[in-house]
Write a protein that holds these residues in place. Structure first.
Motif, PDB file in Angstrom:
ATOM      1  N   LYS A 107       0.816  -1.213   0.000  1.00 41.98           N
ATOM      2  CA  LYS A 107       0.000   0.000   0.000  1.00 41.98           C
ATOM      3  C   LYS A 107       0.851   1.265   0.000  1.00 41.98           C
ATOM      4  O   LYS A 107       0.342   2.358  -0.209  1.00 41.98           O
ATOM      5  N   LYS A 108       2.147   1.097   0.270  1.00 40.39           N
ATOM      6  CA  LYS A 108       3.085   2.221   0.409  1.00 40.39           C
ATOM      7  C   LYS A 108       2.620   3.183   1.494  1.00 40.39           C
ATOM      8  O   LYS A 108       2.564   4.402   1.313  1.00 40.39           O
ATOM      9  N   THR A 109       2.287   2.592   2.653  1.00 39.79           N
ATOM     10  CA  THR A 109       1.822   3.387   3.790  1.00 39.79           C
ATOM     11  C   THR A 109       2.606   3.010   5.046  1.00 39.79           C
ATOM     12  O   THR A 109       2.962   1.849   5.251  1.00 39.79           O
ATOM     13  N   THR A 110       2.862   4.009   5.865  1.00 39.12           N
ATOM     14  CA  THR A 110       3.494   3.806   7.164  1.00 39.12           C
ATOM     15  C   THR A 110       2.632   4.460   8.235  1.00 39.12           C
ATOM     16  O   THR A 110       2.191   5.599   8.072  1.00 39.12           O
ATOM     17  N   MET A 111       2.391   3.731   9.308  1.00 37.89           N
ATOM     18  CA  MET A 111       1.629   4.259  10.436  1.00 37.89           C
ATOM     19  C   MET A 111       2.567   4.387  11.624  1.00 37.89           C
ATOM     20  O   MET A 111       3.230   3.425  12.008  1.00 37.89           O
ATOM     21  N   MET A 112       2.649   5.579  12.183  1.00 37.69           N
ATOM     22  CA  MET A 112       3.538   5.855  13.301  1.00 37.69           C
ATOM     23  C   MET A 112       2.707   6.167  14.548  1.00 37.69           C
ATOM     24  O   MET A 112       1.874   7.062  14.542  1.00 37.69           O
ATOM     25  N   VAL A 113       2.923   5.382  15.608  1.00 41.06           N
ATOM     26  CA  VAL A 113       2.166   5.548  16.851  1.00 41.06           C
ATOM     27  C   VAL A 113       3.135   5.834  17.999  1.00 41.06           C
ATOM     28  O   VAL A 113       4.060   5.050  18.247  1.00 41.06           O
ATOM     29  N   SER A 114       2.930   6.933  18.681  1.00 45.29           N
ATOM     30  CA  SER A 114       3.743   7.260  19.855  1.00 45.29           C
ATOM     31  C   SER A 114       3.060   6.724  21.111  1.00 45.29           C
ATOM     32  O   SER A 114       1.855   6.928  21.306  1.00 45.29           O
ATOM     33  N   ILE A 115       3.840   6.038  21.943  1.00 43.62           N
ATOM     34  CA  ILE A 115       3.329   5.529  23.220  1.00 43.62           C
ATOM     35  C   ILE A 115       3.956   6.366  24.337  1.00 43.62           C
ATOM     36  O   ILE A 115       5.185   6.375  24.490  1.00 43.62           O
ATOM     37  N   PRO A 116       3.150   7.083  25.110  1.00 42.35           N
ATOM     38  CA  PRO A 116       3.706   7.900  26.193  1.00 42.35           C
ATOM     39  C   PRO A 116       4.549   7.066  27.150  1.00 42.35           C
ATOM     40  O   PRO A 116       4.168   5.948  27.508  1.00 42.35           O
ATOM     41  N   ARG A 117       5.676   7.579  27.553  1.00 39.65           N
ATOM     42  CA  ARG A 117       6.604   6.819  28.395  1.00 39.65           C
ATOM     43  C   ARG A 117       6.031   6.517  29.772  1.00 39.65           C
ATOM     44  O   ARG A 117       6.470   5.582  30.447  1.00 39.65           O
ATOM     45  N   ASP A 118       5.027   7.301  30.221  1.00 41.28           N
ATOM     46  CA  ASP A 118       4.428   7.084  31.536  1.00 41.28           C
ATOM     47  C   ASP A 118       3.207   6.170  31.485  1.00 41.28           C
ATOM     48  O   ASP A 118       2.497   6.027  32.487  1.00 41.28           O
ATOM     49  N   THR A 119       2.949   5.560  30.328  1.00 42.75           N
ATOM     50  CA  THR A 119       1.784   4.683  30.181  1.00 42.75           C
ATOM     51  C   THR A 119       1.843   3.534  31.187  1.00 42.75           C
ATOM     52  O   THR A 119       2.844   2.833  31.291  1.00 42.75           O
ATOM     53  N   ARG A 120       0.760   3.332  31.911  1.00 45.31           N
ATOM     54  CA  ARG A 120       0.705   2.274  32.924  1.00 45.31           C
ATOM     55  C   ARG A 120       0.314   0.961  32.251  1.00 45.31           C
ATOM     56  O   ARG A 120      -0.726   0.862  31.597  1.00 45.31           O
TER      57      ARG A 120
ATOM     58  N   LEU B 156      -1.789   8.334  21.325  1.00 47.22           N
ATOM     59  CA  LEU B 156      -2.845   7.803  22.185  1.00 47.22           C
ATOM     60  C   LEU B 156      -3.457   8.928  23.008  1.00 47.22           C
ATOM     61  O   LEU B 156      -2.748   9.793  23.529  1.00 47.22           O
ATOM     62  N   GLU B 157      -4.763   8.905  23.090  1.00 49.97           N
ATOM     63  CA  GLU B 157      -5.462   9.869  23.946  1.00 49.97           C
ATOM     64  C   GLU B 157      -5.662   9.244  25.321  1.00 49.97           C
ATOM     65  O   GLU B 157      -5.721   8.025  25.457  1.00 49.97           O
ATOM     66  N   GLY B 158      -5.762  10.069  26.341  1.00 48.48           N
ATOM     67  CA  GLY B 158      -5.950   9.561  27.697  1.00 48.48           C
ATOM     68  C   GLY B 158      -5.773  10.677  28.706  1.00 48.48           C
ATOM     69  O   GLY B 158      -5.849  11.869  28.367  1.00 48.48           O
ATOM     70  N   GLU B 159      -5.514  10.288  29.952  1.00 47.71           N
ATOM     71  CA  GLU B 159      -5.341  11.287  31.003  1.00 47.71           C
ATOM     72  C   GLU B 159      -4.171  10.928  31.911  1.00 47.71           C
ATOM     73  O   GLU B 159      -3.805   9.762  32.073  1.00 47.71           O
ATOM     74  N   ASP B 160      -3.574  11.966  32.468  1.00 54.46           N
ATOM     75  CA  ASP B 160      -2.500  11.795  33.442  1.00 54.46           C
ATOM     76  C   ASP B 160      -3.108  11.788  34.842  1.00 54.46           C
ATOM     77  O   ASP B 160      -3.876  12.697  35.193  1.00 54.46           O
ATOM     78  N   VAL B 161      -2.771  10.768  35.634  1.00 57.27           N
ATOM     79  CA  VAL B 161      -3.329  10.663  36.981  1.00 57.27           C
ATOM     80  C   VAL B 161      -2.230  10.280  37.965  1.00 57.27           C
ATOM     81  O   VAL B 161      -1.213   9.701  37.593  1.00 57.27           O
ATOM     82  N   VAL B 162      -2.460  10.633  39.226  1.00 61.54           N
ATOM     83  CA  VAL B 162      -1.569  10.206  40.307  1.00 61.54           C
ATOM     84  C   VAL B 162      -2.272   9.090  41.060  1.00 61.54           C
ATOM     85  O   VAL B 162      -3.386   9.272  41.566  1.00 61.54           O
TER      86      VAL B 162
ATOM     87  N   TRP C 266       2.969   9.601  38.849  1.00 62.51           N
ATOM     88  CA  TRP C 266       2.159   9.994  37.702  1.00 62.51           C
ATOM     89  C   TRP C 266       2.116   8.858  36.698  1.00 62.51           C
ATOM     90  O   TRP C 266       3.133   8.234  36.405  1.00 62.51           O
ATOM     91  N   TYR C 267       0.929   8.610  36.139  1.00 62.11           N
ATOM     92  CA  TYR C 267       0.770   7.624  35.084  1.00 62.11           C
ATOM     93  C   TYR C 267      -0.095   8.194  33.973  1.00 62.11           C
ATOM     94  O   TYR C 267      -0.943   9.061  34.206  1.00 62.11           O
ATOM     95  N   PHE C 268       0.108   7.663  32.772  1.00 62.70           N
ATOM     96  CA  PHE C 268      -0.777   7.970  31.657  1.00 62.70           C
ATOM     97  C   PHE C 268      -1.716   6.781  31.486  1.00 62.70           C
ATOM     98  O   PHE C 268      -1.269   5.640  31.301  1.00 62.70           O
ATOM     99  N   ILE C 269      -3.021   7.043  31.537  1.00 61.50           N
ATOM    100  CA  ILE C 269      -4.038   5.999  31.364  1.00 61.50           C
ATOM    101  C   ILE C 269      -4.733   6.232  30.025  1.00 61.50           C
ATOM    102  O   ILE C 269      -5.435   7.233  29.846  1.00 61.50           O
ATOM    103  N   PRO C 270      -4.523   5.332  29.052  1.00 62.48           N
ATOM    104  CA  PRO C 270      -5.112   5.528  27.717  1.00 62.48           C
ATOM    105  C   PRO C 270      -6.633   5.495  27.744  1.00 62.48           C
ATOM    106  O   PRO C 270      -7.240   4.746  28.517  1.00 62.48           O
ATOM    107  N   ASN C 271      -7.228   6.308  26.885  1.00 64.07           N
ATOM    108  CA  ASN C 271      -8.659   6.272  26.665  1.00 64.07           C
ATOM    109  C   ASN C 271      -8.995   5.000  25.881  1.00 64.07           C
ATOM    110  O   ASN C 271      -8.403   4.737  24.832  1.00 64.07           O
ATOM    111  N   THR C 272      -9.927   4.205  26.386  1.00 63.17           N
ATOM    112  CA  THR C 272     -10.221   2.896  25.792  1.00 63.17           C
ATOM    113  C   THR C 272     -10.658   2.998  24.336  1.00 63.17           C
ATOM    114  O   THR C 272     -10.157   2.267  23.467  1.00 63.17           O
TER     115      THR C 272
END
Length: 335
Positions: free
Chosen positions: A121-134, A300-306, A312-318
């Motif tokens: 398909k000549k396509t590349t998908m790039m996904v960043s994962i937050p380093r604080d992801t739990r 990834l979308e989500g929220e930072d929580v303690v 601190w952790y990043f919790i991804p939106n399901t």
């Protein structure tokens, strides 16, 4: 004079009049010889460049090759074939490596980026994962920040953890000392990047939408900024990591980047580890080259929580997570 005599006389005059054809001026022999010499010199240079590239590539392979302790991903039935050009998944770890173990482990991965590359398909998908992801640290028996996996178990534990978190195969990894990004950018003469925000970091001002030609030091400051007003926090930093990485890859594969190949190879040898062999790198460069022109970037979308442990952790939106996971698997033709 009769009509027949007049016709005969005209025919005789036509026979006696010599027909002169225009002759094209022949090229001087000297010019032809000079042209041949130029062609021969160019061919010789091309051969020397090819031989040198192969030599450097195989020398580089000895320096950077660090295989994973497995035959294939647990999410695959068999290894993917680079010769056939199957879609592949690659994770890039950006490591601030100051420990004695270096890229073998001991330091946390500051940046984690997943790439699914589809040459058909000549396509590349790039996904960043937050380093604080739990998430679960596979092989360590804990649930904590995903960037700890690299510190605990090097590339093997980090790859297993990313696979488990994403629910998708990771076929290969590339671990890069973050300081090497600075060196690589300088080695190719800088990169052009459009700023994703308006902020000032360590005396350098960036304006959203403006394109800047950055040297390595400037680019590294641009990448790492997250606390400055207008920088966009972790999301802004992840986007900047993607922008700089894309620009650097494009520059390294350009004709001007190839002119700096020797310096680039030397920099990579000291600062990069990967499970890819020299043969696989060569095949991928040929088979997957076209996919670099169509890169889709995701965060990834989500929220930072303690949480109760005070961290601190990043919790991804399901919903966001499953949407990105589905697109990632689709680009790998696994869904």
């Amino acid at each position: 004079m009769s009509e027949f005599s007049r016709v005969d006389r005209l025919k005789n005059e036509e026979r006696e009049t010599p027909i002169v054809k225009d002759k094209k001026p022949s090229k001087p022999k000297k010019k032809r010889k000079t042209f041949k010499r130029i062609i021969l010199v160019l061919l010789a240079l091309l051969i020397i460049f090819a031989v040198f590239s192969i030599y450097k590539l195989f020398s580089l392979s000895d320096d950077i090759h660090a295989p994973l302790n497995r035959e294939t991903s647990s999410y695959r039935n068999s290894p993917v074939s680079h010769l056939s050009g199957y879609p592949i998944s690659v994770v890039i770890f950006g490591v601030d490596s100051d420990s004695e173990r270096g890229l073998a482990g001991g330091e946390r991965s500051d940046a984690i980026m997943l790439l699914s590359i589809n040459p058909k398909k000549k396509t590349t998908m790039m996904v960043s994962i937050p380093r604080d992801t739990r998430t679960e640290i596979v092989g360590y028996g804990t649930v904590e920040k995903i960037n700890h996996a690299y510190a605990y178990g090097g590339p093997d534990m980090a790859v297993d953890t990313v696979e488990n978190f994403m629910g998708a195969p990771v076929d290969h990894y590339v671990a890069m000392n973050m300081d090497s990004v600075k060196l690589l950018i300088d080695s190719v003469g800088g990169v052009k990047v459009k700023s994703n925000g308006t902020f000032t970091v360590k005396g350098i001002e960036f304006v959203e939408g403006e394109t800047y030609h950055m040297d390595g030091d400037t680019a590294l400051k641009f990448i790492r900024s997250r606390y400055e007003e207008g920088s966009g926090g972790d999301n802004g930093r992840q986007e900047r990591q993607q922008l700089v990485l894309e620009s650097l890859a494009t520059k390294m594969l350009s004709p001007s980047g190839l002119l700096h190949m020797n310096t680039v190879f030397d920099t990579l040898g000291d600062n990069v580890k990967t499970d890819l062999s020299s043969r696989e790198i060569s095949l991928m460069a040929l088979r997957y080259y076209g996919a670099k022109n169509n890169i889709e970037k995701y965060q990834l979308e989500g929220e930072d929580v303690v949480l109760e442990d005070g961290l601190w952790y990043f919790i991804p939106n399901t919903e966001s997570f499953y949407d990105i996971q589905s697109k990632y698997l689709e680009n790998l033709e696994l869904q």
